[in-house]
Design a protein around this motif. Structure first.
Motif: not given
Length: 121
Positions: A61-76
């Protein structure tokens, strides 16, 4: 291990930042990596999931934060779904060799290096 959704009081997840921006939007590079869009029932938040087997769980399960450049990815890794209505907590893994292996696979698919960020606890 208990995982709380990113908007809860406690958020635990392996988090990385792309070292540079990609030429593809997240929904495209996540689809290319085998992930499907997932909209949370309780708050409508967009995320991405990839099943480990043919069953609904376990799944990455991944969340991609598009509000920052480059993007961040949170995974679990979701081991199973929510046990009862009204709560976003569920069994999940957020660190360890399985998560690192999936991050390496994702990195190779996207074609961009990752920077490991400090985990929130």
């Amino acid at each position: 291990m208990l995982f709380y959704h990113s908007r809860a009081k406690i958020a635990v997840s392996m988090k990385v930042r792309l070292k540079e921006s990609t030429d593809k939007p997240p929904h495209v590079f996540m689809r290319d990596a085998g992930y499907a869009r997932h909209i949370a029932k309780f708050d409508g938040e967009l995320s991405y999931v990839r099943r480990v087997t043919g069953e609904e769980f376990p799944r990455f399960h991944i969340y991609v934060d598009e509000n920052v450049t480059p993007q961040t990815i949170s995974i679990h890794l979701d081991q199973k779904g929510v046990s009862y209505d009204g709560f976003s907590a569920h069994n999940g893994e957020y660190e360890g060799p399985i998560i690192m292996e999936e991050l390496l696979r994702l990195r190779d698919s996207i074609g961009v290096q990752f920077i490991l960020l400090k985990e929130k606890r």
